[in-house]
Design an enzyme around this catalytic site. Structure first.
Site, PDB file in Angstrom:
ATOM      1  N   HIS A 140      -8.236   2.741  -2.906  1.00  0.00           N
ATOM      2  CA  HIS A 140      -7.648   2.175  -1.685  1.00  0.00           C
ATOM      3  C   HIS A 140      -6.751   3.205  -0.995  1.00  0.00           C
ATOM      4  O   HIS A 140      -6.886   3.456   0.217  1.00  0.00           O
ATOM      5  CB  HIS A 140      -6.849   0.924  -2.070  1.00  0.00           C
ATOM      6  CG  HIS A 140      -6.120   0.291  -0.918  1.00  0.00           C
ATOM      7  ND1 HIS A 140      -6.591  -0.812  -0.257  1.00  0.00           N
ATOM      8  CD2 HIS A 140      -4.945   0.620  -0.298  1.00  0.00           C
ATOM      9  CE1 HIS A 140      -5.751  -1.155   0.699  1.00  0.00           C
ATOM     10  NE2 HIS A 140      -4.743  -0.291   0.699  1.00  0.00           N
ATOM     11  N   GLU A 141      -5.853   3.810  -1.754  1.00  0.00           N
ATOM     12  CA  GLU A 141      -4.924   4.780  -1.168  1.00  0.00           C
ATOM     13  C   GLU A 141      -5.634   6.072  -0.776  1.00  0.00           C
ATOM     14  O   GLU A 141      -5.224   6.738   0.179  1.00  0.00           O
ATOM     15  CB  GLU A 141      -3.798   5.067  -2.156  1.00  0.00           C
ATOM     16  CG  GLU A 141      -2.927   3.853  -2.488  1.00  0.00           C
ATOM     17  CD  GLU A 141      -2.280   3.244  -1.252  1.00  0.00           C
ATOM     18  OE1 GLU A 141      -1.922   4.012  -0.329  1.00  0.00           O
ATOM     19  OE2 GLU A 141      -2.126   2.015  -1.205  1.00  0.00           O
ATOM     20  N   HIS A 144      -6.796   5.648   2.730  1.00  0.00           N
ATOM     21  CA  HIS A 144      -5.740   5.916   3.712  1.00  0.00           C
ATOM     22  C   HIS A 144      -5.524   7.414   3.885  1.00  0.00           C
ATOM     23  O   HIS A 144      -5.392   7.904   5.017  1.00  0.00           O
ATOM     24  CB  HIS A 144      -4.431   5.266   3.250  1.00  0.00           C
ATOM     25  CG  HIS A 144      -4.417   3.776   3.347  1.00  0.00           C
ATOM     26  ND1 HIS A 144      -4.791   3.088   4.474  1.00  0.00           N
ATOM     27  CD2 HIS A 144      -4.041   2.827   2.446  1.00  0.00           C
ATOM     28  CE1 HIS A 144      -4.658   1.784   4.280  1.00  0.00           C
ATOM     29  NE2 HIS A 144      -4.207   1.603   3.045  1.00  0.00           N
TER      30      HIS A 144
END
Length: 487
Positions: A140-141, A144
């Site tokens: 997920h990170e 980003h």
């Protein structure tokens, strides 16, 4: 009692770690060395939380973010579309759940179910759960970070954390760079996390679907089930019982090709009478070890008089007599004979054959479990005891060096990825404080309403109302989910 012990151990660990951290920081002898150690390693300790922060991966993020710029732009633009649609669906779904609950029409399965070790998460599944959280958080990170590099936003660093028992990850982006890029470019960054979580779900679904094909070179399926675990001190454990790695092919003539067949055979054995075996009357007379002084009534109760561990009382019927006959016969030798269900199954011309059945109550069954090349296991008891004494897999290893539990591990991990990564999508896109949905909502309002509502304060007011509603909505759903869990 076990839950209380775990809670005490966890609180004791975090209290000790926090006190040790405070002591080392305040002690004049160690404080300087300790601060240098924290600065070099990137470690930090706070109340019930341990963090690690580093710039080590920054170059990797830059290389990934500069790879195929047009393809990445398309990839993260699709992520924006997914994030906006997912936000709308998530808000509608959570609102519907609250309305149905208030109208006393709750759905059969809660979409948001808190996972708590020792409550609704078995200890044996804890490692899968924690590993899945860590993998989903990291990817997920990473989404980003890669999207930020693609949109020329600086990545300051990347970190991992452990909050009580729950692991996670975070990425530190330059807030100054984020504020100056356009709302569309912000959306690509903010939506990248949930977009990657959704991709994880799709990937895990594909793995789960093609897993039987991937494992064909190493495992066989459709011919038997293999035992992966045997409960200690159970009716089937021991040197002469079932063992881990044994392939089970049938239960008293009921063919077992997969786990569904196993369930069907066990259910069938509960409903039906124990299977019989064909034996000649001459052989019965020869093998019968019924005590001579037993009356006919006593024979009907237990013709072996509970004196032997190798013999069992069997009953059979003779056409010339209306009542059943009983004989104490060696169980192993008798069950090695051909199976029968009716007297007619034993018909052989010019042979006085009968079908002998175990003389048992309606609950107890005599079952033959065929497992590999060994003699079949004779199980005497309730079939559910057999069912709960073993764990099985559809994948039978083709070699002894192939891991027995690998298919189970892959299946379980894939299922956790699907459920937890999907739940992270639903949660993170809600327009709620401290979640990705907060920033997605703000960027979307600036992108779509800047020309319609020129007044920045009016857009800010609309944003605040939406965020308050999303926060309250998520909070109510969490409270309802906790209430459903404990009631």
């Amino acid at each position: 009692m076990l839950q209380t012990t775990w809670i005490a151990l966890i609180l004791g660990f975090w209290s000790s770690l926090y006190l040790l951290d405070a002591y080392l920081k305040s002690n004049k002898t160690y404080s300087r060395h300790y601060y240098n150690f924290l600065e070099r390693t990137g470690f930090s300790v706070s109340i019930c939380q341990f963090r690690w922060y580093s710039t080590f991966f920054n170059r990797s993020f830059v290389r990934l973010g500069q790879w195929r710029p047009r393809l990445l732009r398309l990839w993260f633009t699709v992520g924006v579309l997914f994030g906006l649609v997912a936000m709308l669906l998530s808000v509608c779904l959570l609102t519907l759940l609250v309305i149905n609950t208030l109208r006393k029409q709750p759905v059969d399965q809660q979409v948001l179910t808190p996972v708590m070790p020792g409550v609704n998460l078995p200890a044996s599944q804890l490692s899968y759960y924690l590993l899945t959280l860590l993998v989903c958080g990291i990817l997920h990170e990473m989404g980003h970070a890669i999207a930020a590099v693609r949109e020329n936003v600086r990545v300051n660093g990347f970190g991992l954390f452990l909050l009580i028992l729950y692991p996670g990850a975070y990425v530190d982006l330059s807030s100054e760079h984020l504020q100056v890029v356009s709302p569309l470019r912000q959306l690509r960054i903010y939506c990248a996390g949930v977009w990657h979580n959704f991709v994880i779900v799709i990937f895990a679904l594909i793995v789960l679907f093609i897993l039987p094909i991937l494992l064909i070179p190493f495992y066989s399926t459709g011919s038997a089930v293999v035992i992966t675990q045997v409960s200690e001190n159970s009716a089937v454990s021991g040197p002469r019982g079932l063992a881990v790695g044994d392939p089970v092919t049938s239960i008293s003539g009921c063919r077992v090709k997969d786990i569904d067949d196993w369930h069907s055979c066990v259910s069938h054995s509960i409903k039906e009478e124990s299977i019989g075996h064909c034996l000649s009357r001459e052989k019965i007379t020869e093998l019968d070890s019924t005590p001579k002084n037993l009356s006919e009534v006593a024979k009907a109760v237990d013709c072996c008089n509970s004196t032997s561990s190798t013999h069992l009382c069997f009953k059979y019927h003779i056409k010339s007599k209306s009542q059943d006959k009983y004989a104490c016969l060696p169980a192993r030798m008798t069950t090695d004979r051909p199976m029968c269900k009716y007297q007619s199954d034993c018909y052989i011309p010019k042979a006085d054959m009968v079908c002998v059945y175990p003389a048992l109550d309606n609950v107890t069954k005599l079952l033959q479990v065929f497992h590999g090349r060994k003699p079949p296991l004779l199980f005497l008891g309730h079939p559910l005891d057999l069912h709960y004494s073993v764990m099985l897999s559809n994948y039978v290893p083709k070699s002894s060096i192939i891991p027995l539990n690998l298919p189970y591990v892959l299946e379980t991990f894939s299922k956790y990825l699907i459920s937890l990564s999907g739940a992270l999508v639903i949660l993170n896109v809600v327009p709620c404080y401290a979640l990705d949905g907060q920033w997605i909502c703000h960027a979307f309002i600036e992108l779509s309403l800047a020309s319609v509502i020129p007044d920045r304060e009016m857009r800010g007011l609309l944003y605040s109302v939406i965020i308050l509603y999303g926060t309250a909505l998520l909070l109510v759903n969490v409270i309802l989910a906790m209430w459903m869990l404990f009631t």
